[in-house]
Design an enzyme around this catalytic site. Sequence first.
Site, short mmCIF file in Angstrom:
data_model
loop_
_atom_site.label_atom_id
_atom_site.label_comp_id
_atom_site.label_asym_id
_atom_site.label_seq_id
_atom_site.Cartn_x
_atom_site.Cartn_y
_atom_site.Cartn_z
CD GLU A 1 -14.63 19.95 -10.83
OE1 GLU A 1 -15.51 20.62 -10.58
OE2 GLU A 1 -14.75 19.34 -11.50
CB CYS B 1 -11.26 10.32 -10.70
SG CYS B 1 -10.67 10.99 -12.14
CB CYS C 1 -4.78 19.45 -20.18
SG CYS C 1 -3.78 18.10 -20.79
CB CYS D 1 -7.71 15.21 -26.47
SG CYS D 1 -6.24 14.49 -25.79
CB CYS E 1 -10.46 16.24 -23.40
SG CYS E 1 -10.25 16.55 -21.57
CD GLU F 1 -0.28 12.81 -20.08
OE1 GLU F 1 -1.23 12.56 -20.73
OE2 GLU F 1 0.33 12.12 -19.62
CB SER G 1 -4.93 7.66 -17.36
OG SER G 1 -5.48 7.94 -18.79
CG HIS H 1 -9.30 8.04 -26.95
ND1 HIS H 1 -10.04 7.56 -26.18
CD2 HIS H 1 -8.68 8.75 -26.31
CE1 HIS H 1 -9.99 7.85 -24.93
NE2 HIS H 1 -8.97 8.67 -25.02
CG ASN I 1 -19.29 11.45 -19.80
OD1 ASN I 1 -20.29 11.14 -19.68
ND2 ASN I 1 -18.20 10.87 -19.55
CB CYS J 1 -14.42 10.76 -18.49
SG CYS J 1 -14.02 9.17 -17.50
N1 SAH Z 1 -4.57 13.26 -19.62
C1 SAH Z 1 -4.67 11.90 -19.27
C2 SAH Z 1 -5.63 11.73 -18.07
C3 SAH Z 1 -6.89 12.51 -17.83
S1 SAH Z 1 -8.13 12.28 -18.92
C4 SAH Z 1 -5.27 11.27 -20.43
O1 SAH Z 1 -5.50 11.77 -21.26
O2 SAH Z 1 -5.14 9.95 -20.38
C5 SAH Z 1 -8.78 10.78 -18.36
C6 SAH Z 1 -9.61 9.99 -19.44
O3 SAH Z 1 -10.99 10.58 -19.63
C7 SAH Z 1 -8.85 9.71 -20.75
O4 SAH Z 1 -9.01 8.43 -21.13
C8 SAH Z 1 -9.60 10.71 -21.45
O5 SAH Z 1 -9.52 10.62 -22.72
C9 SAH Z 1 -11.08 10.69 -21.16
N2 SAH Z 1 -11.93 11.66 -21.54
C10 SAH Z 1 -11.79 13.10 -21.51
N3 SAH Z 1 -12.55 13.52 -22.01
C11 SAH Z 1 -13.86 12.73 -22.08
C12 SAH Z 1 -15.40 12.76 -22.69
N4 SAH Z 1 -15.95 14.01 -22.89
N5 SAH Z 1 -15.82 11.82 -22.24
C13 SAH Z 1 -15.28 10.69 -22.16
N6 SAH Z 1 -14.13 10.53 -21.78
C14 SAH Z 1 -13.16 11.58 -21.73
FE1 SF4 Z 2 -5.45 16.51 -21.31
FE2 SF4 Z 2 -6.16 14.00 -21.19
FE3 SF4 Z 2 -7.96 15.82 -21.79
FE4 SF4 Z 2 -6.18 15.12 -23.69
S1 SF4 Z 2 -7.82 13.80 -22.59
S2 SF4 Z 2 -6.86 17.30 -23.09
S3 SF4 Z 2 -4.33 14.62 -22.25
S4 SF4 Z 2 -6.76 15.90 -19.77
#
Ligand code: SAH
Ligand code: SF4
Length: 384
Positions: free
Chosen positions: A112, A126, A133, A137, A140, A189, A220, A244, A319, A362
Amino acid sequence: MAATLDLSRASAPSQTAPVNLAGLTREGLKAALIAAGVAAPDKARMRAAQVWRWVHHYGVTDFAKMSDVAKETRTRMADAFVLRRPEIVERQQSRDGVRKWLIRFSPGVEAETVFIPGVGRAGALCVSSQVGCTLNCSFCHTGTQALVRNLTGAEIISQVQVARDDLGEWPSPKEDRQLSNIVFMGMGEPLYNLDNVAEAMEVISDNEGIALSRRRITVSTSGVVPELKPLGDRTNAMLAISLHATNDALRDELVPLNRKYPIAELMAAVKAYPGLSNARRVTFEYVMLKGVNDSLADARALVKLVQGVPAKINLIPFNPWPGSKYECSDWATIEAFAAVLNRAGYASPIRTPRGRDILAACGQLKSESEKQRASALRAMTRTA
Ligand code: SAH
Ligand code: SF4
């Protein structure tokens, strides 16, 4: 680290299909024109420059539109190459103007891309760098999806092209662009796919094409320490770090990559990021998780941690997604947290959740649409 590529689940980029000129670098374009006999080696540079402008400045997807290219050459190109966009499986537009495209690059390889007006100078796109991935995390949604594969440079570029088609933003405007910034904050990533990310950036920032300044392109990362310097040296991109947490125990849990590259190592690499200055600050992203990382003590620890680094801090309200074990911090808590950062002199915008109604915010990307399609298959109706 080499990401595990599970190619059994999806098709790899095809090696046999005709080359899509829309995704090549200048050098690649030149080589392709020579290889196909479309341009003699001594004329290839000029011919490539001409075609380049049509593809990346005017955004054409039809060889016939290249009006200053000889008809015979256009026909030869059309025989040897294609010039096209990937398939758009779904397009959604949210009440707040956010647009989201689910793009199918090849069977089983979908990602997406989200356009968010009012972010950056005018609007930010974005983009995704991987499908799925390898990192997990805990907050996420993308992290719950196994890596399908890295996106190619051409596939990353095509996300920008799809958005510009939809925004009607060809030829590249000199001023008043809608799409003014690019953030690698979609799925995946980016620093586990640096070669392709760098290649895409080369094309996107080319002055005779989409011409987005590298200062308006932000990558990022969850903190792939050994790739930070190469990122800066090779691309000059702006850096965003998904921090974080301010201590290793908590960050180990939220961002498991921290076990490999703990906070002290990450901060040392950030301080050494090429080109970092007050005019080119690093952005720290901090997702606000209720009762987990949102106390005033956490805010003070954050100030201490980033001391001496030219930085902005981006507070991201969490989110939620189905099955997630966290809740978003209360608004008052987020504001109190931001106030501590502001008093210490850090700009700390709270990122307003955008496009939540179409699950474009996000961390909500892709997995949900995957689920929705599965449920549609079961003939169930479901609204986001
Ligand atoms: N993998 C990279 C880039 C993609 S994630 C990274 O981790 O930086 C983009 C951003 O969205 C990151 O800062 C991530 O921590 C944040 N993110 C992921 N899941 C989220 C959620 N459920 N609510 C808010 N932010 C989130
Ligand atoms: Fe991957 Fe970024 Fe999501 Fe972590 S926050 S699982 S590195 S996409």
